[in-house]
Enzyme design. Structure first.
Site, PDB file in Angstrom:
ATOM      1  N   CYS A  98      64.760  41.396  25.069  1.00 53.37           N
ATOM      2  CA  CYS A  98      64.743  43.004  25.268  1.00 53.37           C
ATOM      3  C   CYS A  98      64.128  43.490  24.208  1.00 53.37           C
ATOM      4  O   CYS A  98      63.382  43.007  23.677  1.00 53.37           O
ATOM      5  CB  CYS A  98      66.202  43.386  25.677  1.00 53.37           C
ATOM      6  N   TRP A  99      64.265  44.750  23.916  1.00 47.20           N
ATOM      7  CA  TRP A  99      63.630  45.649  22.977  1.00 47.20           C
ATOM      8  C   TRP A  99      63.748  44.947  21.644  1.00 47.20           C
ATOM      9  O   TRP A  99      63.100  44.784  20.975  1.00 47.20           O
ATOM     10  CB  TRP A  99      64.145  47.205  23.133  1.00 47.20           C
TER      11      TRP A  99
END
Length: 359
Positions: A98-99
């Site tokens: 993810c981020w």
């Protein structure tokens, strides 16, 4: 999640990851802006869900936000298990990110792990990958031996790059990476990638090159369409030797008519693209070009654009930048038969340009 995390020490390490599928668990908007090469998007949270959870987290209650977010993630991953992931075998090895390798990828990975799959999570997430890309393209000189393939519009440079690649040369096709033909009429179907996605494609191409061998790059400006060539590569290109391909205007026009057949097949698009040149070349020339387009005289149109627009622009840029090619190759025709016949001469010139000691 001990043992689940994997580091990304270099961009080249992406090629050696012991995984079957790379899953980007970020929202669709984040994925569209940029993502790891080859990744598929299975969002833990949709764009709307991410915005909702983020608002609750900041403005209301963090615990409430986490609870709502967990419910969304569980529901979304359950959906993927019944659709996109339904046919994955027991020995499937996914990598999730993810981020920054936090809650969204962690929650996604935990569910996959409980099923029995050997899941990994990218340590630092997309942010770690993007830092590697930016460091390569902005912060350091490239270990690169570029030689530029120069020539005015219509001299088949992009086609020559493909033919050289087939013969084992290292090439960087900036127009391919930017999905743009690098000219006023250069738009391609699908539009251009974002700047970050273009840079990611470029950085991963660079990471796969042998620094001890020359790499052939088309001589572009510092922009390909609306995408900017990052400074590390641009500085290397500015200092690189070059060879120049030349051909008669009519041969170049015939090549352009073939190469731009997709645009000539859509008269409305061609007309709009030509109209963009009015502020540069004036109304009278553009009106004449529009008339040739309306008549279907696309080779004549290409030749008029070469003589009245492209060649003057090239000449001005060369005078401004004091560009001078060390080797010149003159071709009479630009169909594939002629280009393949000319390859030995072009390869010899590239070798001399990239290594003066070669003679």
């Amino acid at each position: 999640m001990p043992g689940m995390h994997v580091d990304l020490p270099t961009l080249g390490a992406l090629r050696n990851l012991d995984v079957d599928t790379i899953i980007d668990a970020r929202s669709p908007a984040e994925f569209a802006e940029d993502h790891l090469p080859g990744a598929i998007n299975l969002p833990s949270l949709s764009d709307a869900e991410r915005a909702e959870v983020g608002t609750i987290y900041v403005q209301d209650d963090r615990f409430k936000a986490r609870k709502i977010g967990a419910a969304y993630v569980a529901r979304n991953v359950a959906g993927y298990l019944q659709t996109e992931l339904a046919d994955k075998p027991g020995d499937w090895r996914p990598l999730v990110y993810c981020w920054r390798g936090g809650q969204r990828s962690g929650a996604f990975a935990t569910i996959l792990q409980q099923i029995g799959w050997r899941v990994r999570v990218l340590d630092g997430g997309y942010r770690a990958y993007r830092r590697r890309v930016a460091h390569m393209l902005y912060d350091q000189p490239l270990a690169l031996r570029p030689v530029l393939l120069d020539g005015n519009t219509g001299t088949a440079k992009t086609r020559l790059l493909a033919l050289l690649a087939e013969r084992g040369w290292q090439v960087i096709d900036l127009e391919g990476l930017a999905n743009h033909r690098g000219s006023a009429l250069g738009d391609r179907p699908g539009g251009q990638p974002t700047q970050k996605l273009f840079e990611g494609r470029l950085a991963n191409r660079l990471a796969g090159l042998d620094p001890d061998r020359p790499v052939v790059i088309e001589a572009e400006s510092n922009k390909v369409g609306h995408r900017i060539v990052p400074p590390s590569l641009w500085h290397a290109m500015c200092a690189a030797p070059s060879i120049e391909i030349s051909a008669p205007p009519r041969a170049r026009a015939a090549f352009l008519a073939r190469a731009y057949a997709d645009i000539s097949a859509t008269p409305d698009v061609l007309s709009r693209q030509l109209d963009l040149l009015r502020s540069i070349r004036g109304h009278a020339p553009v009106d004449a070009w529009q008339e040739l387009a309306a008549q279907g005289a696309f080779t004549d149109l290409a030749e008029a654009l070469i003589l009245q627009h492209y060649d003057p622009a090239y000449a001005k840029a060369r005078r401004r930048n004091a560009v001078s090619a060390a080797h010149r190759i003159a071709l009479d025709d630009l169909d594939d038969t002629a280009l393949i016949r000319a390859l030995p001469r072009i390869e010899a010139a590239l070798t001399r340009a990239s290594d003066p000691s070669a003679g």
